[in-house]
Design a protein around this motif. Structure first.
Motif, PDB file in Angstrom:
ATOM      1  N   LEU A  58       4.723  -1.569 -11.363  1.00  0.00           N
ATOM      2  CA  LEU A  58       5.956  -1.290 -10.640  1.00  0.00           C
ATOM      3  C   LEU A  58       6.426   0.147 -10.859  1.00  0.00           C
ATOM      4  CD1 LEU A  58       7.783  -2.841  -8.793  1.00  0.00           C
ATOM      5  CD2 LEU A  58       9.132  -3.530 -10.767  1.00  0.00           C
ATOM      6  N   ALA A  59       6.067   0.705 -12.003  1.00  0.00           N
ATOM      7  CA  ALA A  59       6.503   2.068 -12.311  1.00  0.00           C
ATOM      8  C   ALA A  59       5.734   3.105 -11.505  1.00  0.00           C
ATOM      9  CB  ALA A  59       6.339   2.330 -13.807  1.00  0.00           C
ATOM     10  N   GLU A  60       4.609   2.696 -10.942  1.00  0.00           N
ATOM     11  CA  GLU A  60       3.767   3.626 -10.193  1.00  0.00           C
ATOM     12  C   GLU A  60       4.104   3.552  -8.704  1.00  0.00           C
ATOM     13  OE1 GLU A  60       1.754   5.608 -11.584  1.00  0.00           O
ATOM     14  OE2 GLU A  60       1.564   4.765 -13.597  1.00  0.00           O
TER      15      GLU A  60
ATOM     16  N   ALA B 114       2.176  -2.561  -0.567  1.00  0.00           N
ATOM     17  CA  ALA B 114       1.053  -3.155  -1.284  1.00  0.00           C
ATOM     18  C   ALA B 114       0.912  -2.413  -2.602  1.00  0.00           C
ATOM     19  CB  ALA B 114      -0.226  -3.027  -0.453  1.00  0.00           C
ATOM     20  N   PRO B 115       0.331  -3.078  -3.614  1.00  0.00           N
ATOM     21  CA  PRO B 115       0.225  -2.411  -4.915  1.00  0.00           C
ATOM     22  C   PRO B 115      -0.521  -1.087  -4.836  1.00  0.00           C
ATOM     23  CG  PRO B 115      -0.297  -4.732  -5.126  1.00  0.00           C
ATOM     24  CD  PRO B 115      -0.177  -4.444  -3.660  1.00  0.00           C
ATOM     25  N   ARG B 116      -0.252  -0.256  -5.812  1.00  0.00           N
ATOM     26  CA  ARG B 116      -0.841   1.068  -5.885  1.00  0.00           C
ATOM     27  C   ARG B 116      -2.347   1.022  -5.657  1.00  0.00           C
ATOM     28  NH1 ARG B 116      -1.539   5.229 -10.800  1.00  0.00           N
ATOM     29  NH2 ARG B 116      -1.336   7.085  -9.521  1.00  0.00           N
ATOM     30  N   ARG B 117      -2.831   2.027  -4.981  1.00  0.00           N
ATOM     31  CA  ARG B 117      -4.257   2.214  -4.682  1.00  0.00           C
ATOM     32  C   ARG B 117      -4.783   1.213  -3.649  1.00  0.00           C
ATOM     33  NH1 ARG B 117      -4.810   3.319 -10.331  1.00  0.00           N
ATOM     34  NH2 ARG B 117      -4.750   5.550 -10.645  1.00  0.00           N
ATOM     35  N   SER B 118      -3.919   0.383  -3.099  1.00  0.00           N
ATOM     36  CA  SER B 118      -4.349  -0.415  -1.957  1.00  0.00           C
ATOM     37  C   SER B 118      -4.603   0.551  -0.805  1.00  0.00           C
ATOM     38  CB  SER B 118      -3.250  -1.398  -1.530  1.00  0.00           C
ATOM     39  OG  SER B 118      -2.912  -2.257  -2.589  1.00  0.00           O
ATOM     40  N   GLU B 119      -5.568   0.247   0.019  1.00  0.00           N
ATOM     41  CA  GLU B 119      -5.846   1.114   1.153  1.00  0.00           C
ATOM     42  C   GLU B 119      -4.775   0.920   2.237  1.00  0.00           C
ATOM     43  OE1 GLU B 119      -7.970   3.430   1.247  1.00  0.00           O
ATOM     44  OE2 GLU B 119      -8.981   2.926  -0.634  1.00  0.00           O
ATOM     45  N   HIS B 120      -4.362   2.038   2.825  1.00  0.00           N
ATOM     46  CA  HIS B 120      -3.331   1.945   3.857  1.00  0.00           C
ATOM     47  C   HIS B 120      -3.795   1.098   5.042  1.00  0.00           C
ATOM     48  CE1 HIS B 120      -1.653   5.433   1.663  1.00  0.00           C
ATOM     49  NE2 HIS B 120      -0.534   4.856   2.009  1.00  0.00           N
ATOM     50  N   VAL B 121      -5.073   1.225   5.386  1.00  0.00           N
ATOM     51  CA  VAL B 121      -5.578   0.489   6.551  1.00  0.00           C
ATOM     52  C   VAL B 121      -5.529  -1.027   6.302  1.00  0.00           C
ATOM     53  CG1 VAL B 121      -8.042   0.617   5.887  1.00  0.00           C
ATOM     54  CG2 VAL B 121      -7.399   0.440   8.304  1.00  0.00           C
ATOM     55  N   VAL B 122      -5.720  -1.433   5.054  1.00  0.00           N
ATOM     56  CA  VAL B 122      -5.633  -2.857   4.699  1.00  0.00           C
ATOM     57  C   VAL B 122      -4.167  -3.297   4.746  1.00  0.00           C
ATOM     58  CG1 VAL B 122      -6.060  -4.563   2.889  1.00  0.00           C
ATOM     59  CG2 VAL B 122      -7.724  -2.732   3.295  1.00  0.00           C
ATOM     60  N   CYS B 123      -3.300  -2.465   4.201  1.00  0.00           N
ATOM     61  CA  CYS B 123      -1.856  -2.738   4.197  1.00  0.00           C
ATOM     62  C   CYS B 123      -1.351  -2.915   5.627  1.00  0.00           C
ATOM     63  CB  CYS B 123      -1.134  -1.595   3.494  1.00  0.00           C
ATOM     64  SG  CYS B 123       0.632  -1.834   3.237  1.00  0.00           S
TER      65      CYS B 123
END
Ligand SMILES: [Zn+2]
Length: 179
Positions: A47-49, A64-73
């Protein structure tokens, strides 16, 4: 929402688009309570990231959580903006602390900010008055490479040609990128 807002197609690598799954879209944030629900499922370090976000074609914020791909989101769809943002707890209310248009999948222009502000306003979430970190994306018309322009130096880092002043990532050079 502003119906004339520019929408952005995914312009990143095809192998990341292959990660898109039905139901794998980012969590819709339509209210502060949605942030609560989403945040409660994450561990505090996560959550801090900064998290991944898009504003989908309907103008709704998805996270979406950090490092999730934008295209997937985004479920593979077009977006009105995309980037990373972090939330901060301000006297028991989630507010946006930092927000950028950092998405090499969609490369949204900095002018996409009103879509972000609109989505956050609709959800009743306080936010800064603009991107706290702006990324200037340009595609080089000479070599087709995607550049991130730093300090208004509109020169391609790959071939030294001058870069256009106007956002052009999904423009003439698009075929280079797919090749
Ligand atoms: Zn170039």
């Amino acid at each position: 929402m502003n119906a004339r807002a520019q929408s952005y197609r995914y312009v990143g690598p095809a192998d990341l688009r292959a990660l898109v799954r039905p139901g794998g879209e980012g969590r819709c944030i339509r209210s502060a309570a949605d942030v609560n629900d989403w945040a409660s499922a994450l561990d505090p370090a996560e959550l801090a990231e900064p998290c991944t976000f898009v504003v989908d074609a309907a103008g709704v914020l998805r996270v979406a959580p950090r490092r999730s791909e934008h295209v997937v989101c985004a479920g593979g769809g077009t977006v009105l903006s995309a980037g990373e943002l972090s939330f901060r707890d301000e006297s028991g209310q989630w507010v946006v602390a930092e927000v950028s248009n950092q998405s090499t999948g969609y490369c949204p222009d900095v002018s996409s900010w009103p879509a972000v502000a609109g989505a956050l306003d609709s959800a009743g979430i306080k936010h800064p008055s603009g991107f706290t970190h702006e990324v200037v994306f340009r595609r080089c018309l000479a070599c087709g490479q995607l550049n991130i322009v730093r300090e208004e130096d509109f020169v391609c880092v790959f071939c030294d040609e001058e870069l256009p002043r106007e956002w052009n990532v999904d423009g003439a050079g698009h075929d280079f990128h797919r090749a």
